[in-house]
Design an enzyme around this catalytic site. Sequence first.
Site, PDB file in Angstrom:
ATOM      1  CG  HIS A 127       7.640  80.611 -37.526  1.00 52.82           C
ATOM      2  ND1 HIS A 127       7.808  79.720 -38.563  1.00 52.82           N
ATOM      3  CD2 HIS A 127       6.971  79.937 -36.566  1.00 52.82           C
ATOM      4  CE1 HIS A 127       7.254  78.569 -38.245  1.00 52.82           C
ATOM      5  NE2 HIS A 127       6.737  78.671 -37.036  1.00 52.82           N
ATOM      6  CG  HIS A 152       3.311  74.907 -33.718  1.00 51.03           C
ATOM      7  ND1 HIS A 152       3.766  74.049 -34.676  1.00 51.03           N
ATOM      8  CD2 HIS A 152       3.888  76.105 -33.972  1.00 51.03           C
ATOM      9  CE1 HIS A 152       4.575  74.716 -35.500  1.00 51.03           C
ATOM     10  NE2 HIS A 152       4.665  75.947 -35.091  1.00 51.03           N
ATOM     11  NE  ARG A 224      -0.600  63.318 -63.495  1.00 48.82           N
ATOM     12  CZ  ARG A 224      -1.617  63.891 -64.161  1.00 48.82           C
ATOM     13  NH1 ARG A 224      -2.811  64.027 -63.627  1.00 48.82           N
ATOM     14  NH2 ARG A 224      -1.417  64.333 -65.403  1.00 48.82           N
ATOM     15  CB  CYS A 271       4.914  63.061 -61.344  1.00 46.82           C
ATOM     16  SG  CYS A 271       3.893  63.207 -62.814  1.00 46.82           S
ATOM     17  CE1 TYR A 406       2.904  60.783 -66.737  1.00 49.13           C
ATOM     18  CE2 TYR A 406       1.100  59.335 -67.355  1.00 49.13           C
ATOM     19  CZ  TYR A 406       1.578  60.429 -66.667  1.00 49.13           C
ATOM     20  OH  TYR A 406       0.724  61.168 -65.908  1.00 49.13           O
TER      21      TYR A 406
END
Length: 552
Positions: A127, A152, A224, A271, A406
Amino acid sequence: MLLSKPSRNGFCILHRTHWLREMPWRLHPPACMAWTTSRNHGTWNDAGSTRRRVMVAAGAGLGLGTILAYGDHRRRAAEPETPAPAAGPPFPVFTRKEVARHNSQASRVWVTYGSDVFDITDFVEAHPGGKSKILLAAGGALEPFWALYAMHKQEHVLEILRGYKVGELSPEEPPQPTPGDPYAEDPQRHPALRINTLKPFNAETPPELIAENYLTPNALFFKRNHFPVPVVDPATYRLQVQSSGGRTMSLSLQDLKRRFPKHEVTATLQCAGNRRAEMNAIKNTNRLGWGVGAISNARWGGALLRDVLAEAGYKPGDKGHVCFEGLDKDQSGTVYGASIPFKKAMSPDGDVLLAYEMNGEELPRDNGFPLRVIAPGIVGARNVKWLAQITVGPEESQSHWQQKDYKGFSPSVTWDNVDFSSAPAIQDMPVQSAITEPGPGACVCPGELTVKGYAWSGGGRRVIRVDVSLDGGKSWHMAKLTGKEQLPGRAWAWQLWQLDACVPEGTKEMDIVCKAVDASYNDQPNTVAPIWNILGVLNSAWHRVHVSVGEE
Ligand SMILES: Nc1nc2c(c(=O)[nH]1)N[C@H]1C(S)=C(S)[C@@H](COP(=O)(O)O)O[C@H]1N2
Ligand SMILES: [Mo]
């Protein structure tokens, strides 16, 4: 050339010919399967017997040759100038589930395109875009990948594929929804996303594809979610903004698009839990084990939050916090919420958006359709999606995610002695970098080696340098950074980097390490253990990837 199995050397060269990278990413899937053979499908019965024949052969250790010979036969039969034979066995029929089992080189690599099934095991090494990329499609459909890479959609690629046909897909049974499933309305996702949890949906950008795109394609942008994705009708959607006089301003999507100038910002979202897996390996935090892909970069378009706040009567010198609430909620009705400092929201250099566009398209449902906050340079958690409400006040958001999550703690803090009020909520993120290629445990060829990754810092601080070591940190090389020009103090977007190195003869294994330095000369900590914390956030330690070196 592509059809023949390359030599090991040839593989090394092909592997590095990243022609995929040069191509635009935002493309549409092939419209139809024009080349699909016109032969009639076999019935279940005779298809079954054909499949048994192939399977028995495979079981007898003749699998490869037999299937290939079978493929050759089919290839000839499918050639356009050959009239479709009335005789000859039809292709065996497989379910998607059966195809899905062939998802690695060990179990053979099958893919589907339209209603055809292909065994491309013997093509993966050849490939041109690299083996790791084509393997992402193993066991599933090619269309979502070809939608990302237009090259492709060419006759010669279809021609190659045709040669590997081994079967056809059985007609699909419609998926059975589970009654009462709160996630039943969640959107379809790209199969290449590396899933962390399905419900709620949490998935990272596949690391092999991160460095392929400066702007992460929407379908591959990390997701998320804490709750089910809300179903929003854009026509009736309203954003509620509390005005400085205490009244509520209600804005439709059209209002936001027409009454405020559109502002565009390229910003990276990360995140707080990105790279938590490395923390979990030291001591499990029992939280999402993100790899290096809980980070992505996009061009966002929308109204400036400061324009909307000004319209609501706020003045630049006002103080406090801007609180956001989403439309997503848990079963008890608790909605997701977070806040940012008013100063950041109102700053002319803050570039905080109420975004309705992502990479020139409307926001995908997973990423907050129809409207989300983009607070550049600030931890992902404050970039509230499915935005329903904005309020301004002296206090930060009282939500769980602002108050009890957090936040960064000392490694000494445990769940027994944690005092959440003792640490500030994460806002600006620290400097970060990671290696995305090669992947951990990969086997690389001696000679030339290309190491790739990303680097980013919070607070608009540009990354000025990335150092890469191939010997665990003993000696260092400077990587080549690529990215668009950014304004000083407003470098919201990551930079991708690359190091072309040479693997010396006789090397058996390598410890590749990277570390970045930002415009304030902040750098990354050496190891993870001293920054481990109960929430598993803010892992910005040097990133390390161990690889073995194969034989030439
Ligand atoms: N309403 C809402 N906003 C949210 C979340 C959420 O669950 N609900 N997750 C947050 C977290 S923790 C992160 S990291 C980012 C992720 O954004 P993305 O899914 O577009 O990558 O969205 C933030 N905004
Ligand atoms: Mo997050």
